[in-house]
Design an enzyme around this catalytic site. Sequence first.
Site, PDB file in Angstrom:
ATOM      1  N   GLU A  88     -24.866   1.960 -25.111  1.00 29.79           N
ATOM      2  CA  GLU A  88     -23.988   3.115 -24.862  1.00 29.79           C
ATOM      3  C   GLU A  88     -23.489   3.119 -23.419  1.00 29.79           C
ATOM      4  O   GLU A  88     -23.856   2.286 -22.606  1.00 29.79           O
ATOM      5  CB  GLU A  88     -24.745   4.426 -25.131  1.00 29.79           C
TER       6      GLU A  88
ATOM      7  N   ARG B 219     -31.635  16.304 -25.974  1.00 28.76           N
ATOM      8  CA  ARG B 219     -31.620  15.264 -24.939  1.00 28.76           C
ATOM      9  C   ARG B 219     -30.188  15.116 -24.457  1.00 28.76           C
ATOM     10  O   ARG B 219     -29.239  15.483 -25.150  1.00 28.76           O
ATOM     11  CB  ARG B 219     -32.148  13.931 -25.456  1.00 28.76           C
TER      12      ARG B 219
ATOM     13  N   ASN C 189     -20.387  14.293 -26.831  1.00 26.09           N
ATOM     14  CA  ASN C 189     -20.157  12.857 -26.737  1.00 26.09           C
ATOM     15  C   ASN C 189     -18.839  12.588 -26.030  1.00 26.09           C
ATOM     16  O   ASN C 189     -18.378  13.424 -25.250  1.00 26.09           O
ATOM     17  CB  ASN C 189     -20.194  12.246 -28.153  1.00 26.09           C
TER      18      ASN C 189
ATOM     19  N   ASP D  61     -17.397   8.637 -31.489  1.00 27.97           N
ATOM     20  CA  ASP D  61     -18.479   8.507 -30.509  1.00 27.97           C
ATOM     21  C   ASP D  61     -17.875   8.466 -29.103  1.00 27.97           C
ATOM     22  O   ASP D  61     -17.032   9.286 -28.775  1.00 27.97           O
ATOM     23  CB  ASP D  61     -19.296   7.253 -30.840  1.00 27.97           C
TER      24      ASP D  61
END
Length: 297
Positions: free
Chosen positions: A20, A103, A149, A199
């Site tokens: 990521e 998180r 995101n 994403d």
Amino acid sequence: MISHQYQITNVLPARARLGEGPIWSATEKVLYWVDIYNHRVNKFNSVTGQNLYFDVGDVVGSIAIAGENRLIMAQRNGLTYLNTETGEVEPIISVEADLPENRFNDGKCDSQGRFWFGSMCPGKPQGSLYRYDPDGSLHRMETGLTIANGLGWSPDDKTFYLTDSAQKQIYAYKFEPSTGNISDRQVFVDLTTESFYPDGLAIDQQGNIWSAMWDGWCVICFNPKGEEIWRINLPVQRPTSCTFGGENLDILYITSASVGLSEEEIQKSFYSGDIFSVSTAMTGLSTYTFSPMKLVV
């Protein structure tokens, strides 16, 4: 939609669990990226093929350059610095420690040197978006998110984009660079009828938004009106994010994930977790850094 034939190159067989947060360092001419669940910040040199990593001791959702040999990181429930010479991790601020199911996830710096980062809690809309200013102040900018995101800014700095992956939507806000305020949220891209999820994203100098599609085997490019104009098909099921890099910022680097895939899915998506590159006809925007010198007063 215009059909383009793209040359996909597997530049790093990383086999990451959850690759990521790629960012390009023009100064070092390297690609930084994270492997969230393996607690690693990676430093990839595309010329030599060398990939170094730092074990940062816990989940790391996103990073941004924060000066020479230093990155700022959004970890499980707070911000830290990473010294990229020594590997030392220095705590900055604890955030959402009272929400153990949350998180931190994606993050980026704006043109004024402020670090924006969002939290996530799959299945519950208790994530938030934060802005951390170089003066040490923390601001909650949005609430009610499920998986905060892909985020970024338009080339003219008047629009801020934010993705909620679980809701399958990319939002657009009015953005004020001098104050860092966002307002007037609109749905920019609605993918609720699709089987995949938006994403991480990157934005080019024409204002196009390139969004990686989790479970979609592709990166989709939307024009500034939110219309799909290109699609890059990939050999992996779960592309996660992308960024422009290279000498001319015309190479799109794409991260991917292997986490959660069955053995059968892994066989169909053998290169899951690897890093890919695509040469494009577009030029990306420069990577902003966390820096008090950029703050408007």
